[in-house]
Design an enzyme around this catalytic site. Structure first.
Site, PDB file in Angstrom:
ATOM      1  N   SER A   1       0.860  -1.189   0.000  1.00 55.92           N
ATOM      2  CA  SER A   1       0.000   0.000   0.000  1.00 55.92           C
ATOM      3  C   SER A   1       0.888   1.228   0.000  1.00 55.92           C
ATOM      4  O   SER A   1       1.522   1.548   1.009  1.00 55.92           O
ATOM      5  CB  SER A   1      -0.918   0.006   1.233  1.00 55.92           C
ATOM      6  OG  SER A   1      -1.807  -1.081   1.195  1.00 55.92           O
TER       7      SER A   1
ATOM      8  N   LYS B   1      -7.282   1.679  -2.605  1.00 53.57           N
ATOM      9  CA  LYS B   1      -6.829   1.235  -1.285  1.00 53.57           C
ATOM     10  C   LYS B   1      -6.842   2.388  -0.291  1.00 53.57           C
ATOM     11  O   LYS B   1      -7.213   2.218   0.876  1.00 53.57           O
ATOM     12  CB  LYS B   1      -5.420   0.638  -1.371  1.00 53.57           C
ATOM     13  CG  LYS B   1      -4.835   0.180  -0.027  1.00 53.57           C
ATOM     14  CD  LYS B   1      -5.710  -0.876   0.657  1.00 53.57           C
ATOM     15  CE  LYS B   1      -5.231  -1.226   2.061  1.00 53.57           C
ATOM     16  NZ  LYS B   1      -3.970  -1.963   2.096  1.00 53.57           N
TER      17      LYS B   1
ATOM     18  N   LYS C   1       0.449   5.178   8.418  1.00 54.31           N
ATOM     19  CA  LYS C   1       1.118   5.499   7.156  1.00 54.31           C
ATOM     20  C   LYS C   1       0.111   5.646   6.029  1.00 54.31           C
ATOM     21  O   LYS C   1       0.195   6.577   5.217  1.00 54.31           O
ATOM     22  CB  LYS C   1       2.136   4.405   6.840  1.00 54.31           C
ATOM     23  CG  LYS C   1       2.848   4.525   5.496  1.00 54.31           C
ATOM     24  CD  LYS C   1       2.193   3.713   4.386  1.00 54.31           C
ATOM     25  CE  LYS C   1       2.208   2.227   4.664  1.00 54.31           C
ATOM     26  NZ  LYS C   1       1.613   1.434   3.561  1.00 54.31           N
TER      27      LYS C   1
END
Length: 295
Positions: free
Chosen positions: A96, A171, A239
């Protein structure tokens, strides 16, 4: 069967590589600090010296590493994948990372003679173990058609979103929804607990109504049982929300709920909880309330 390079054997990558081995594919990997997991060794995984060597042995290369700089290092660093890349090799990044960086990485791989899919996943450790991941794919129709049979070994829902970068954009949207839902579940259970209700029965009742969700089911139970061993770590979701907010700034878009949950995850990191499951966002809310869910 294919010769597949798999780089990144962490919480998610290890079972994903295991499924590929079980399906009869040859797996080549390069290790950094940790030895090859015993289950993958028993299944016949091959260890080579570097990402470059992985590329030299592979028709398809999968990366499953933590962040954008990690993908860049594996692909383009010293002894990186691009140095050993053979013509028509398909690179599938299942990490990701930032959509804009993904588009750059895809272009560089294509210029070197390969092809590229960004294919981040949702479903956590359980989804990886059960080969039930949701996979969000960006890339050309031709690359998707080639990669789909491999992705289907690891996931139960495979969707081609659009061109390179679209998978990572999807995502980011997923991580926004998941983060806000975890925070909402934590607030709801904390409210019920502080008010003196049986929080387990509250969760059971909510699962039968409009508030029902997989997050209420899985992470609500984690919060009640104080089970915060990581299926997906706080530091990784933190993150991901940073990436979403960076993208929002580029788009001149306000995401106030996302910013709020990002700060709660920051508090988790600051208080030593970076390695815990992201459901432990409940712990920060409990500190603010001076009350623990279930007490």
């Amino acid at each position: 069967m294919s010769k597949i390079g798999f780089i990144g054997l962490g919480i998610m990558g290890r079972p994903m590589a295991g499924h590929l081995l079980d399906a009869g594919h040859d797996i080549y990997t390069a290790l950094h600090s940790s030895p090859l997991p015993s289950d993958l060794k028993e299944k016949g995984a091959n260890v080579v010296a570097s990402p470059k060597a992985v590329a030299e042995h592979s028709e398809i290369i999968i990366t499953m590493v933590p962040d954008t700089p990690d993908v860049e290092k594996v692909l383009f660093g010293e002894d990186g994948v691009i140095e050993g890349l053979k013509k028509d090799t398909l690179v599938i990044d299942m990490s990701s990372i930032a959509p804009m960086s993904t588009q750059d990485f895809a272009q560089r791989i294509k210029q070197a003679g390969g092809d590229y899919l960004d294919a981040p996943v949702s479903g956590g450790e359980g989804g990886a173990i059960n080969a039930a991941l949701t996979v969000m794919v960006g890339g050309s129709e031709a690359a998707f058609a080639r990669g789909k049979p491999v992705l289907e070994v690891m996931g139960s829902s495979i969707t081609h979103i659009g061109e390179n970068g679209a998978g990572q954009t999807c995502k980011a949207a997923n991580q926004i929804v998941v983060a806000l839902t975890i925070e909402a579940v934590a607030e709801g259970l904390l409210f019920a607990s502080k008010a003196g209700a049986d929080v387990a029965k509250v969760r059971e009742s909510l699962l039968g109504g409009l508030a029902q969700s997989k997050i209420l089911d899985v992470h609500g139970e984690r919060m009640i049982n104080r089970a915060f061993d990581p299926g997906f770590k706080v530091k990784l979701h933190h993150k991901d929300l940073n990436l979403a907010l960076e993208g929002a700034r580029t788009l001149n878009l306000s995401l106030p709920g996302t910013a709020n949950v990002q700060q709660l995850l920051q508090a988790c990191v600051a208080s030593g909880g970076a390695e815990r499951d992201h459901a432990s966002i409940a712990c920060v809310l409990e500190q603010l309330a001076n009350h623990e869910i279930g007490q």
